[in-house]
Write a protein that holds these residues in place. Structure first.
Motif, PDB file in Angstrom:
ATOM      1  N   LYS A  36       0.853  -1.195   0.000  1.00  0.00           N
ATOM      2  CA  LYS A  36       0.000   0.000   0.000  1.00  0.00           C
ATOM      3  C   LYS A  36       0.879   1.231   0.000  1.00  0.00           C
ATOM      4  O   LYS A  36       1.789   1.352   0.823  1.00  0.00           O
ATOM      5  CB  LYS A  36      -0.910   0.003   1.234  1.00  0.00           C
ATOM      6  CG  LYS A  36      -1.811   1.227   1.338  1.00  0.00           C
ATOM      7  CD  LYS A  36      -2.693   1.149   2.584  1.00  0.00           C
ATOM      8  CE  LYS A  36      -3.565   2.359   2.743  1.00  0.00           C
ATOM      9  NZ  LYS A  36      -4.384   2.291   3.969  1.00  0.00           N
ATOM     10  N   GLY A  38       0.369   5.123   0.460  1.00  0.00           N
ATOM     11  CA  GLY A  38      -0.613   6.125   0.831  1.00  0.00           C
ATOM     12  C   GLY A  38      -0.714   6.265   2.336  1.00  0.00           C
ATOM     13  O   GLY A  38       0.256   6.038   3.057  1.00  0.00           O
ATOM     14  N   THR A  39      -1.918   6.613   2.775  1.00  0.00           N
ATOM     15  CA  THR A  39      -2.146   6.895   4.185  1.00  0.00           C
ATOM     16  C   THR A  39      -3.305   6.062   4.701  1.00  0.00           C
ATOM     17  O   THR A  39      -3.896   5.286   3.967  1.00  0.00           O
ATOM     18  CB  THR A  39      -2.469   8.386   4.384  1.00  0.00           C
ATOM     19  OG1 THR A  39      -3.656   8.690   3.640  1.00  0.00           O
ATOM     20  CG2 THR A  39      -1.331   9.276   3.920  1.00  0.00           C
ATOM     21  N   GLY A  40      -3.629   6.253   5.956  1.00  0.00           N
ATOM     22  CA  GLY A  40      -4.761   5.554   6.551  1.00  0.00           C
ATOM     23  C   GLY A  40      -4.334   4.248   7.189  1.00  0.00           C
ATOM     24  O   GLY A  40      -3.214   4.115   7.689  1.00  0.00           O
ATOM     25  N   LYS A  41      -5.228   3.288   7.152  1.00  0.00           N
ATOM     26  CA  LYS A  41      -5.030   1.994   7.795  1.00  0.00           C
ATOM     27  C   LYS A  41      -3.731   1.345   7.304  1.00  0.00           C
ATOM     28  O   LYS A  41      -3.471   1.261   6.111  1.00  0.00           O
ATOM     29  CB  LYS A  41      -6.227   1.096   7.480  1.00  0.00           C
ATOM     30  CG  LYS A  41      -6.155  -0.277   8.071  1.00  0.00           C
ATOM     31  CD  LYS A  41      -7.391  -1.096   7.681  1.00  0.00           C
ATOM     32  CE  LYS A  41      -7.195  -2.542   8.029  1.00  0.00           C
ATOM     33  NZ  LYS A  41      -8.287  -3.374   7.536  1.00  0.00           N
ATOM     34  N   THR A  42      -2.922   0.892   8.257  1.00  0.00           N
ATOM     35  CA  THR A  42      -1.671   0.219   7.898  1.00  0.00           C
ATOM     36  C   THR A  42      -1.711  -1.272   8.222  1.00  0.00           C
ATOM     37  O   THR A  42      -0.970  -2.050   7.624  1.00  0.00           O
ATOM     38  CB  THR A  42      -0.471   0.849   8.638  1.00  0.00           C
ATOM     39  OG1 THR A  42      -0.683   0.740  10.046  1.00  0.00           O
ATOM     40  CG2 THR A  42      -0.291   2.309   8.252  1.00  0.00           C
ATOM     41  N   TYR A  45      -1.263  -4.478   5.661  1.00  0.00           N
ATOM     42  CA  TYR A  45      -0.593  -4.020   4.450  1.00  0.00           C
ATOM     43  C   TYR A  45       0.910  -3.966   4.674  1.00  0.00           C
ATOM     44  O   TYR A  45       1.371  -3.786   5.802  1.00  0.00           O
ATOM     45  CB  TYR A  45      -1.069  -2.617   4.040  1.00  0.00           C
ATOM     46  CG  TYR A  45      -2.524  -2.571   3.685  1.00  0.00           C
ATOM     47  CD1 TYR A  45      -2.969  -3.041   2.456  1.00  0.00           C
ATOM     48  CD2 TYR A  45      -3.459  -2.072   4.578  1.00  0.00           C
ATOM     49  CE1 TYR A  45      -4.314  -3.016   2.136  1.00  0.00           C
ATOM     50  CE2 TYR A  45      -4.806  -2.039   4.271  1.00  0.00           C
ATOM     51  CZ  TYR A  45      -5.226  -2.516   3.038  1.00  0.00           C
ATOM     52  OH  TYR A  45      -6.553  -2.489   2.729  1.00  0.00           O
ATOM     53  N   MET A  47       3.472  -1.387   3.917  1.00  0.00           N
ATOM     54  CA  MET A  47       3.484   0.011   3.501  1.00  0.00           C
ATOM     55  C   MET A  47       4.712   0.273   2.639  1.00  0.00           C
ATOM     56  O   MET A  47       5.807  -0.200   2.940  1.00  0.00           O
ATOM     57  CB  MET A  47       3.445   0.930   4.715  1.00  0.00           C
ATOM     58  CG  MET A  47       2.181   0.779   5.565  1.00  0.00           C
ATOM     59  SD  MET A  47       0.637   0.988   4.653  1.00  0.00           S
ATOM     60  CE  MET A  47       0.698   2.743   4.266  1.00  0.00           C
ATOM     61  N   THR A  49       6.570   3.066  -0.568  1.00  0.00           N
ATOM     62  CA  THR A  49       6.762   4.443  -1.016  1.00  0.00           C
ATOM     63  C   THR A  49       6.530   4.525  -2.528  1.00  0.00           C
ATOM     64  O   THR A  49       6.595   3.505  -3.225  1.00  0.00           O
ATOM     65  CB  THR A  49       8.199   4.918  -0.733  1.00  0.00           C
ATOM     66  OG1 THR A  49       9.098   4.130  -1.529  1.00  0.00           O
ATOM     67  CG2 THR A  49       8.543   4.789   0.751  1.00  0.00           C
ATOM     68  N   TYR A  69      -9.630   5.018  -2.613  1.00  0.00           N
ATOM     69  CA  TYR A  69      -9.597   5.703  -1.321  1.00  0.00           C
ATOM     70  C   TYR A  69      -8.372   6.624  -1.197  1.00  0.00           C
ATOM     71  O   TYR A  69      -7.858   6.847  -0.107  1.00  0.00           O
ATOM     72  CB  TYR A  69      -9.616   4.719  -0.146  1.00  0.00           C
ATOM     73  CG  TYR A  69     -10.642   3.619  -0.238  1.00  0.00           C
ATOM     74  CD1 TYR A  69     -12.000   3.907  -0.335  1.00  0.00           C
ATOM     75  CD2 TYR A  69     -10.251   2.287  -0.217  1.00  0.00           C
ATOM     76  CE1 TYR A  69     -12.938   2.888  -0.424  1.00  0.00           C
ATOM     77  CE2 TYR A  69     -11.179   1.268  -0.295  1.00  0.00           C
ATOM     78  CZ  TYR A  69     -12.524   1.582  -0.398  1.00  0.00           C
ATOM     79  OH  TYR A  69     -13.443   0.561  -0.484  1.00  0.00           O
ATOM     80  N   ASN A  71      -5.381   5.976  -2.195  1.00  0.00           N
ATOM     81  CA  ASN A  71      -4.173   5.171  -2.010  1.00  0.00           C
ATOM     82  C   ASN A  71      -3.951   4.284  -3.233  1.00  0.00           C
ATOM     83  O   ASN A  71      -4.831   4.139  -4.079  1.00  0.00           O
ATOM     84  CB  ASN A  71      -4.314   4.272  -0.780  1.00  0.00           C
ATOM     85  CG  ASN A  71      -4.498   5.069   0.491  1.00  0.00           C
ATOM     86  OD1 ASN A  71      -3.670   5.893   0.851  1.00  0.00           O
ATOM     87  ND2 ASN A  71      -5.604   4.832   1.182  1.00  0.00           N
ATOM     88  N   TYR A  73      -2.913   0.316  -4.153  1.00  0.00           N
ATOM     89  CA  TYR A  73      -2.810  -1.039  -3.609  1.00  0.00           C
ATOM     90  C   TYR A  73      -2.219  -1.933  -4.692  1.00  0.00           C
ATOM     91  O   TYR A  73      -2.676  -1.900  -5.838  1.00  0.00           O
ATOM     92  CB  TYR A  73      -4.193  -1.551  -3.194  1.00  0.00           C
ATOM     93  CG  TYR A  73      -4.859  -0.676  -2.162  1.00  0.00           C
ATOM     94  CD1 TYR A  73      -4.669  -0.911  -0.811  1.00  0.00           C
ATOM     95  CD2 TYR A  73      -5.667   0.392  -2.546  1.00  0.00           C
ATOM     96  CE1 TYR A  73      -5.278  -0.106   0.144  1.00  0.00           C
ATOM     97  CE2 TYR A  73      -6.278   1.202  -1.600  1.00  0.00           C
ATOM     98  CZ  TYR A  73      -6.080   0.946  -0.257  1.00  0.00           C
ATOM     99  OH  TYR A  73      -6.680   1.746   0.686  1.00  0.00           O
TER     100      TYR A  73
END
Length: 186
Positions: A36, A38-42, A45, A47, A49, A69, A71, A73
């Motif tokens: 993923k 982006g931001t939000g729920k981690t 995922y 994470m 760059t 959303y 982000n 994926y």
């Protein structure tokens, strides 16, 4: 031969819950953690760059990418390679038919395709219960998933599960039965 399970369905259809039930049934079922950016729920995922994504794309290692959303994926070849090591069976969550097609076409494995479905009202109820702060976006994604499914009437499913009426363990057992019958484990 590598194996995998593809769970397709709208937000809050039970993909996480059924994946957990599969893992309880047999520890070789492992959730595939998408990359993923982006931001939000981690949680759930890996994470990444924008630079990591660009490098994967330059090497042709992005199997499927979707933007939702705000982000990005990604289902990536290195991630799937790792998830299938040691006879493990990754469980990949998707909400787009394009993703189903890309994964089955670009990553050789015996894939069991499962359609998980719930009503829009169920998504509206489950979304805030699981901590979503963007339920309106989840409901829009439900509509998009439904339209995507309607636009792909030729889609092939080994199993269809209505999660409004089917318990997670029951669904997991049905999935495991199909995996074992179509691709016996060693």
């Amino acid at each position: 031969m590598r194996r995998g399970v593809l769970l397709y369905g709208p937000p809050a259809a039970g993909k996480d819950t059924i994946t957990a039930a599969l893992s309880e049934l047999d520890e070789r079922y492992v959730p595939f953690t998408r990359l993923k950016i982006g931001t939000g729920k981690t949680q759930g995922y890996r994470m990444g760059t924008p630079e990591q994504l660009a490098a994967l794309e330059a090497r042709g290692e992005v199997i499927y990418r979707n933007d939702r959303y705000g982000n990005v994926y990604v289902v990536d070849r290195p991630g799937l390679d790792q998830a299938t090591e040691d006879s493990r069976t990754p469980v990949v969550h998707l909400g787009q038919m394009a993703g189903m097609e890309q994964v089955t076409a670009l990553f050789p494995a015996h894939w069991v395709r499962v359609l998980l479905w719930c009503s829009k009202d169920t998504t509206a109820q489950r979304s805030p219960q699981r901590g979503d702060t963007d339920t309106a976006a989840r409901l829009a994604a439900w509509d998009a998933t439904r339209a995507d499914l309607v636009n792909h009437p030729q889609a092939h499913w080994e199993l269809r599960v209505d999660t409004d009426v089917t318990a997670p363990r029951e669904a997991a057992q049905k999935i495991d039965d199909i995996v074992c019958a179509t691709s016996p484990r060693s």
